[in-house]
Design an enzyme around this catalytic site. Structure first.
Site, mmCIF file in Angstrom:
data_model
loop_
_atom_site.group_PDB
_atom_site.id
_atom_site.type_symbol
_atom_site.label_atom_id
_atom_site.label_comp_id
_atom_site.label_asym_id
_atom_site.label_seq_id
_atom_site.Cartn_x
_atom_site.Cartn_y
_atom_site.Cartn_z
ATOM 1 N N LYS A 83 0.820 -1.215 0.000
ATOM 2 C CA LYS A 83 0.000 0.000 0.000
ATOM 3 C C LYS A 83 0.856 1.269 0.000
ATOM 4 C CE LYS A 83 -1.642 0.978 4.025
ATOM 5 N NZ LYS A 83 -0.887 2.191 4.429
ATOM 6 N N THR A 84 1.867 1.306 0.870
ATOM 7 C CA THR A 84 2.697 2.508 0.976
ATOM 8 C C THR A 84 3.460 2.764 -0.315
ATOM 9 O OG1 THR A 84 2.941 2.113 3.350
ATOM 10 C CG2 THR A 84 4.491 3.645 2.333
ATOM 11 N N ASP A 104 -4.742 8.049 2.952
ATOM 12 C CA ASP A 104 -4.241 6.749 3.395
ATOM 13 C C ASP A 104 -5.138 6.217 4.517
ATOM 14 O OD1 ASP A 104 -2.650 4.536 3.691
ATOM 15 O OD2 ASP A 104 -1.053 5.571 4.787
ATOM 16 N N GLU A 105 -5.182 4.902 4.692
ATOM 17 C CA GLU A 105 -5.957 4.253 5.760
ATOM 18 C C GLU A 105 -7.399 4.794 5.784
ATOM 19 O OE1 GLU A 105 -4.749 1.795 7.142
ATOM 20 O OE2 GLU A 105 -2.592 1.996 7.429
ATOM 21 N N GLN A 142 -9.532 -4.105 7.908
ATOM 22 C CA GLN A 142 -8.667 -3.596 8.973
ATOM 23 C C GLN A 142 -9.248 -2.338 9.621
ATOM 24 O OE1 GLN A 142 -4.269 -3.968 8.317
ATOM 25 N NE2 GLN A 142 -4.849 -4.416 6.210
ATOM 26 N N ARG A 158 -0.102 -9.411 11.294
ATOM 27 C CA ARG A 158 1.167 -8.755 11.644
ATOM 28 C C ARG A 158 2.325 -9.742 11.512
ATOM 29 N NH1 ARG A 158 -0.143 -4.734 10.029
ATOM 30 N NH2 ARG A 158 -1.970 -5.934 9.418
#
Length: 760
Positions: free
Chosen positions: A33-34, A225-226, A259, A618
């Site tokens: 994503k980043t 983002d997010e 998420q 994670r």
């Protein structure tokens, strides 16, 4: 310049190149994503878009800083001119320039949570209300929720549903507290964190031509983002910035509905679920990043299986090409103490067999209170660790005291800072004098600062007040010309704070003096560091710039500064965005994970499942899931059932069942979603609803204070029961209830969390 687009897979590259119009990027865990966000911005700049025409909104300063660093490696120093930062930091920056248009000074103070609670506590006291009923923390949460939904104090007082909720909670005057709090903040030239969004929306709404149009033209490209963590207000602001009457501008949101775990902060999963529908008439493009580059196949399959039980989701199928890897371990312990020991044993075994460093390992839990037992065993085994979620450095008393003086130097209207230090160190201005000043200021509707010269009192009190006024005026004068460090050092010495701390030679006193010195060292470093900071305008070495910088630090920004080879202990909420080679998810029991406070609605359970999804994703190589058959809670031994989430992990991915029921969990899960259809929702199967012994649609929890011994009650999961006894008082009332037809039928439940319906 290398062609950085060649580093992307097909879907990543498509989402980067789709620069015009609305774009939704659904990014699974570990899917790059980043990189997509970074390369999208770099591509825009390479195509001729000016960096200052790009707005990138994130949720941590760290994320914004890393984004800029990555962009700079691709396109050079132009990355520094991109408007990248958190919602709060970017909007605060604009408010500094435009605040006077909504009646605020440009040098407004930013109140943190403790400041807000203190102001509310003072208002509740002045209104002669019971602080145990009108808890400042509860009222703060209520006001925060109102602001996040664009409900002004006046509108709050007109909404019968809100007033009814307050009456049911025996807090009917909440709307009056909200009005007084809002008035007091404005009188003090202060905004809390919610106001940085709430007042920014007000700024845009009240100034459509002068301000809104200005920033619509300025930000040609907006990225978020997010996005699954945005609340109603944040989405409303974004839509104002990009939505024209005829068509939207260039907006790209990136996130993962699976998420979305911050509903308790006001975030709503509805934003990302509805985004495609909101822009369907404007040529929206949807891309799904389904390739996981972080975790092995067993971990990814477990995540896919678990999330399929959720009621609403954007359909996707995450995949991994990192090989099957190690199977997931499930550890059953008889007590919480045994759970701590077995986690430490397993952790040591992984370190020795697979040569893991301590920093490669994380222990994740549902609540911070669970850390104790794991800390004890890690200490016994001499394993270094660090716990995230402790007291923030900037919340320590001695640190807040000096910062209060600095806040007054910039904004003497700041009543919270004034109350904190007007008589600290003691200078003979008593509480009664302060209250008289406050009453006079309230009557005149002016800041307390303006009433200081009018305060009544003896000669000594008058002299002390005059001395305090001179000190603040001297600090204000220095702040006009000197840098932040020079002003802070002068304040520490002239206020008497440094001398007071030097006289305390106890270990605690020495620690407080070291904290003050550490704060001054940090300000010195801030003033001398010429590198790009977390916030765009941090090149401003003035006191105003410094105070805004620290006010907008997130917990993660602070915690990330700790180093060393240590095992990480943290809540699952804190772990979002991180990754570790080995992850232990502990305390997987019913009423703990999922939390008992989230089990009364399907929406609450869905969020708990998303939280579990975040926890297991994670892990890169090793995943260990643990639960305890019994543990102490509220001084009583409680016997626990394994979390329903454990039953949803596919048996094919487990090394051992760890005492769980046999059989494939996939039999209960819904079939795999159709990945080619975006925005479709997966419905929960009827079999899963059977875990309830009451119908959630008709269930209505009764006020906990009405529940008495002898009553028959209904619980969503346990069914009908009889209240045998109640002990404790007020918020600490604990009921012993007998539920017929379940294992361990006698349960002790804290009533304020119980969600019980009275039957008779």
């Amino acid at each position: 310049m290398s062609d950085f687009l060649q580093e992307l897979n097909t879907v990543q590259r498509q989402s980067v190149l789709a620069t015009d119009g609305p774009v939704l990027v659904v990014a699974g865990p570990g899917s790059g994503k980043t990189r997509v966000l970074t390369y999208r911005i770099a591509h825009l700049i390479r195509e001729g878009v000016a960096p200052w025409e790009i707005l990138a909104l994130t949720f941590t300063n760290k994320a914004a800083r890393e984004m800029k660093e990555r962009i700079e490696k691709v396109v050079g120093s132009g990355a520094n001119q991109v408007w990248a930062g958190t919602f709060h930091s970017i909007f605060s920056r604009i408010l500094r320039m435009e605040a006077e248009k909504i009646g605020y000074p440009s040098h407004f103070t930013i109140y943190d949570t403790e400041d807000t609670k203190s102001v509310l506590g003072a208002i509740i006291k002045e209104m002669n209300l019971d602080k145990t009923v009108y808890s400042p923390n509860v009222i703060r949460s209520r006001i925060s929720s109102a602001k996040s939904n664009l409900i002004t104090p006046r509108l709050y007082a007109e909404k019968e549903d809100l007033l009814q909720q307050d009456r049911a909670a025996k807090r009917p005057l909440t709307f009056q507290i909200y009005q007084q709090y809002s008035d007091r903040c404005k009188r003090s030239g202060a905004m809390d964190f919610d106001d940085l969004l709430y007042r920014f929306y007000e700024l845009l709404h009240r100034n459509p031509d002068q301000v809104l149009e200005k920033y619509r033209k300025k930000f040609r490209y907006v990225l978020v983002d997010e996005f699954q963590d945005t609340n109603h207000l944040q989405y409303a602001i974004v839509r104002k910035l990009v939505q024209y009457p005829e068509s939207p501008r260039n907006i790209c949101v990136v996130g993962d509905d699976a998420q979305s775990i911050y509903a308790f902060r006001g975030a709503t999963i509805q934003n990302i679920l509805d985004f495609e529908q909101d822009f369907k008439n404007h040529g929206i493009q949807v891309f799904k990043l389904e390739q996981n580059y972080r975790s092995t196949e067993h971990i990814v399959e477990a995540a896919n299986s678990v999330i399929q039980f959720n009621q609403r989701q954007i359909q996707k199928k995450i995949r991994s090409e990192k090989g099957s890897g190690h199977k997931i371990q499930v550890v059953k312990a008889m007590t919480d103490s045994e759970e701590g020991k077995r986690v430490a044993d397993t952790l040591l075994e992984q370190k020795n067999r697979f040569h893991l460093s301590n920093r490669d390992i994380a222990i994740l839990y549902r609540t911070n209170a669970q850390s104790r037992i794991f800390e004890e065993y890690l200490r016994r085994f001499n394993i270094p660790y660090r716990v995230f979620g402790g007291l923030s450095f900037y919340q320590r008393k001695e640190v807040k005291d000096l910062i209060a003086y600095l806040r007054l130097a910039i904004n003497p209207r700041d009543e919270e800072a004034l109350r904190r230090v007007i008589n600290f160190p003691k200078r003979g201005i008593g509480d009664s004098t302060v209250e008289k000043i406050s009453t006079l200021a309230g009557a005149r509707q002016v800041p307390m600062w303006e009433c200081l010269p009018l305060a009544e009192g003896g000669a000594r009190t008058q002299q002390s007040i005059a001395g305090f006024i001179r000190l603040i005026q001297e600090l204000a004068s220095r702040a006009q010309t000197a840098n932040a460090y020079d002003v802070a050092l002068y304040a520490a010495e002239k206020s008497g704070l440094a001398d007071l701390l030097r006289t305390d030679t106890t270990p605690e006193g020495i620690g407080r003096l070291e904290n003050l010195a550490n704060l001054l060292d940090g300000i010195k470093s801030y003033c001398e560091d010429d590198s790009e900071e977390a916030i765009d305008f941090s090149a401003d070495k003035s006191l105003t710039g410094y105070l805004q910088n620290i006010a907008l630090l997130t917990d993660f920004d602070e915690e990330d500064k700790t180093g060393g080879d240590a095992v990480t202990l943290m809540s699952v909420h804190s772990a979002k965005g991180l990754e570790f080679k080995s992850v232990f998810v502990v305390g997987l029991e019913e009423n703990l994970f999922p939390s008992i406070m989230s089990m009364d609605t399907m929406e609450g359970l869905d969020e708990e499942r998303r939280l579990f999804y975040v926890a297991i994703t994670r892990a890169e190589q090793f995943l260990t899931l643990t639960y305890s058959v019994s543990r102490y809670k509220f001084g009583q031994m409680r016997y626990n059932e394994p979390s329903r989430f454990l039953e949803e992990v596919p048996r094919e991915s487990l090394e051992s069942a760890g005492g769980l029921k046999t059989g494939s969990s996939k039999e209960a899960a819904a079939g795999p979603p159709t990945a080619t259809v975006s925005g479709a929702f997966q419905r929960r199967t009827n079999a899963h609803n059977a875990s309830f012994k009451a119908d959630p649609a008709s269930f209505q929890a009764s006020p906990s204070e009405q529940i008495q011994a002898g009553m028959r009650v209904l619980h969503l999961k346990f069914g009908e029961g009889k209240v045998l006894s109640i002990d404790g008082a007020k918020d600490n009332r604990v009921a012993t209830i007998f539920f017929q037809g379940i294992d361990n039928p006698q349960r002790r439940i804290m009533l304020k969390f119980a969600k019980l319906q009275i039957l008779e």
